[in-house]
Design an enzyme around this catalytic site. Structure first.
Site, PDB file in Angstrom:
ATOM      1  N   GLU A  93       0.828  -1.227   0.000  1.00  0.00           N
ATOM      2  CA  GLU A  93       0.000   0.000   0.000  1.00  0.00           C
ATOM      3  C   GLU A  93       0.856   1.269   0.000  1.00  0.00           C
ATOM      4  O   GLU A  93       0.621   2.192   0.782  1.00  0.00           O
ATOM      5  CB  GLU A  93      -0.966   0.005   1.189  1.00  0.00           C
ATOM      6  CG  GLU A  93      -2.005  -1.082   1.104  1.00  0.00           C
ATOM      7  CD  GLU A  93      -3.163  -0.947   2.096  1.00  0.00           C
ATOM      8  OE1 GLU A  93      -3.088  -0.132   3.030  1.00  0.00           O
ATOM      9  OE2 GLU A  93      -4.170  -1.675   1.909  1.00  0.00           O
ATOM     10  N   GLU A 144      -5.373  -8.140  -0.707  1.00  0.00           N
ATOM     11  CA  GLU A 144      -6.133  -7.910   0.532  1.00  0.00           C
ATOM     12  C   GLU A 144      -7.570  -7.635   0.141  1.00  0.00           C
ATOM     13  O   GLU A 144      -7.830  -6.733  -0.668  1.00  0.00           O
ATOM     14  CB  GLU A 144      -5.587  -6.722   1.328  1.00  0.00           C
ATOM     15  CG  GLU A 144      -4.271  -7.007   2.017  1.00  0.00           C
ATOM     16  CD  GLU A 144      -3.797  -5.844   2.884  1.00  0.00           C
ATOM     17  OE1 GLU A 144      -4.637  -5.153   3.501  1.00  0.00           O
ATOM     18  OE2 GLU A 144      -2.578  -5.631   2.928  1.00  0.00           O
TER      19      GLU A 144
HETATM   20  O1  AHR Z   1      -5.272  -5.981   6.772  1.00  0.00           O
HETATM   21  C1  AHR Z   1      -5.140  -4.874   7.597  1.00  0.00           C
HETATM   22  C2  AHR Z   1      -4.427  -3.711   6.945  1.00  0.00           C
HETATM   23  O2  AHR Z   1      -5.224  -3.164   5.941  1.00  0.00           O
HETATM   24  C3  AHR Z   1      -3.140  -4.015   6.239  1.00  0.00           C
HETATM   25  O3  AHR Z   1      -2.052  -4.028   7.087  1.00  0.00           O
HETATM   26  C4  AHR Z   1      -3.013  -2.901   5.258  1.00  0.00           C
HETATM   27  O4  AHR Z   1      -2.286  -3.256   4.121  1.00  0.00           O
HETATM   28  C5  AHR Z   1      -4.443  -2.514   4.960  1.00  0.00           C
HETATM   29  O5  AHR Z   1      -4.623  -1.166   5.036  1.00  0.00           O
END
Ligand code: AHR
Length: 489
Positions: free
Chosen positions: A166, A285
């Site tokens: 991210e 994610e």
């Molecule tokens: O999954 C939780 C968090 O969400 C992760 O660390 C991050 O990449 C995202 O913002």
């Protein structure tokens, strides 16, 4: 559906998970040496037994945001020499008792394919390159020898590596604008591939469609890094913030659109560069996450962070994500539900107890039926107009053809109406319903708890009328059904 109209083979890696050093995911999640459930390595057998039922393929680690402040050498070697650090992503204390070698052992024990995220926030390209050597080189040079001294003469053979996490998000440790991230990623990618040509790399794409840099970030990064990127990442967390269930259940429209948009950038850059190489999508994610967003560990070890409680409507949305991935089998090659235990997860531990949440079930129902080719499908039926996500079919579906079996997945988004569905396949005749499961309930808010763990559980789905090579099934309101139909020529 037609047996020949195939979107592509479903990549099994779409059924991946994500384990981050966040909250109680690692400690008190998969790893708790003091637990009555711990095996001789300190892994929680009850948690791993449940996770095995999900038949997860790849497992992303160690973050997430955590990765952007993580220095992998802290997590290897004798445990009593490892530093206890104050980590900044989740403001927690990290004792480094679980690191690369414990993670690889866990992957070997569970059959997961490892997927590591290097630190491109506060780390360097050289540190990333060294980690590849630690994991993948045969003994004879410094970091490979270090691994061997730590107990593993054989390389860990980690093929999948994420170039940071991210990095487009201003909250990220070491966040920089796209042009600067692109330079960091390119330098790390080159050095990592110089150590091991066989690795595959995931470059950070846009992690949020709402960020002002959405799409433009992806274009800039892909153009700069060129053929060094095998995949580009995308993330999505969704929620029912307005308590509008029909709208929430239609969020799949936005997921389909996000996939199409990121894929469009990949194709654009490929065309512009006259390249034979195409970057595919790594949805590394995804989940429902809005009820418990706690992320400040206030200097504690293993604090309770983001321990989201999931209900039936969340489970249907999880099924919607998976439907979308199956429908985009030609471009989505990897996906990781975030996360696997305690933090926004299908499993929660409380002391030595384990709770299976509603979202566990759709993942399991899909995952056991993941082999085969995704079929193009026409859903012909009633629709409604959702407030945010527009026109949506009441039935959201996907299908996988596996030789003489058809796996079918269907969510009925209606709150009150059963959906009677006729399944017709050109190119083969449906012969029988081999097996099926249905997850449903009376209220979208039904949820399991430690006190009442069996409120939301799938039941067998056995009712299908087969006639003239077609199947007719009735999907209850607010349900997800997965079934396997046997086919005749
Ligand atoms: O999954 C939780 C968090 O969400 C992760 O660390 C991050 O990449 C995202 O913002």
């Amino acid at each position: 559906m037609h047996t020949s109209f195939q979107i592509g083979q479903v990549d099994p890696r779409v059924f991946g998970g994500f384990l981050e050093h966040m909250g109680r995911a690692v400690y008190q999640g998969v790893y708790e040496p003091g637990s009555p459930h711990a095996d001789e390595k300190g892994f929680r057998k009850d948690v791993l037994k449940a996770l095995r039922e999900l038949e997860m393929t790849v497992m992303r680690y160690p973050g997430g945001n955590f990765a952007s402040g993580y220095h992998w050498p802290d997590g290897v070697g004798p445990k009593d020499h490892r530093p206890k650090i104050r980590e900044l992503a989740w403001q927690s204390v990290e004792p480094n008792q679980f690191g690369t070698d414990e993670y690889i052992t866990l992957c070997r024990d569970t059959g997961w394919t490892p997927m590591l995220t290097v630190n491109l926030g506060t780390g360097t390209a050289e540190e990333a390159r060294n980690w590849v050597e630690y994991c993948n080189s045969v003994p004879g040079t410094r970091y490979a020898d270090m691994r061997a001294a730590n107990g593993s003469t054989d390389p860990h053979a980690v093929k999948l590596w994420c170039l940071g996490n991210e990095m487009d998000g201003p909250w990220q440790l070491g966040h920089v604008p796209a042009d600067q991230y692109a330079i960091r990623a390119q330098q790390a990618a080159k050095m990592m591939k110089d150590v091991d040509r066989s690795i595959e790399l995931v470059v950070c794409g846009s992690c949020n469609t709402g960020l002002p840099t959405y799409i433009e970030w992806d274009r800039q990064v892909l153009e700069y890094i060129g053929g060094l990127a095998d995949y580009i990442s995308l993330h999505r967390y969704v929620g029912n913030r307005d308590d509008d269930t029909p709208d929430f259940l239609a969020v799949g429209n936005a997921i389909d659109r996000q996939i199409a948009e990121i894929d469009a950038v990949c194709r654009y850059v490929q065309a512009k560069q006259r390249s034979n190489k195409r970057a595919y999508l790594c949805f590394d994610e995804w989940n429902v996450w809005y009820k418990n967003r706690s992320g400040n560990g206030e200097g504690q070890f293993a604090p309770h962070l983001s321990e989201e409680v999931y209900n039936l409507e969340d489970a249907l949305v999880v099924a919607g994500f998976l439907n979308s991935f199956v429908r985009h089998a030609d471009v989505v090659k990897i996906a990781n539900i975030a996360q696997i235990v305690n933090v926004i997860s299908p499993l929660l531990t409380r002391d030595d107890k384990l709770l299976v949440q509603s979202t566990f079930y759709p993942f399991a129902m899909f995952s056991k039926r993941k082999n085969g080719a995704s079929l193009q499908m026409i859903v012909d039926g009633p629709k409604y107009t959702a407030k945010t996500y527009g026109e949506a079919h009441y039935v959201d579906a996907s299908a996988i053809l596996d030789k003489d079996q058809l796996h079918l997945f269907a969510v009925n988004r209606s709150l009150s109406q059963e959906a009677v569905v006729e399944i017709e396949l050109v190119g083969a005749r449906i012969a029988a319903l081999e097996n099926g499961e249905c997850l449903t309930g009376t209220s979208p808010k039904s949820a399991n708890s430690f006190e009442k763990p069996d409120v939301v559980r799938p039941r067998l789905f056995t009712e299908a009328k087969i006639a003239n090579g077609k199947a007719r099934v009735a999907l209850p309101p607010l349900s997800v059904t997965a079934m396997t139909l046997s086919l005749a020529g």
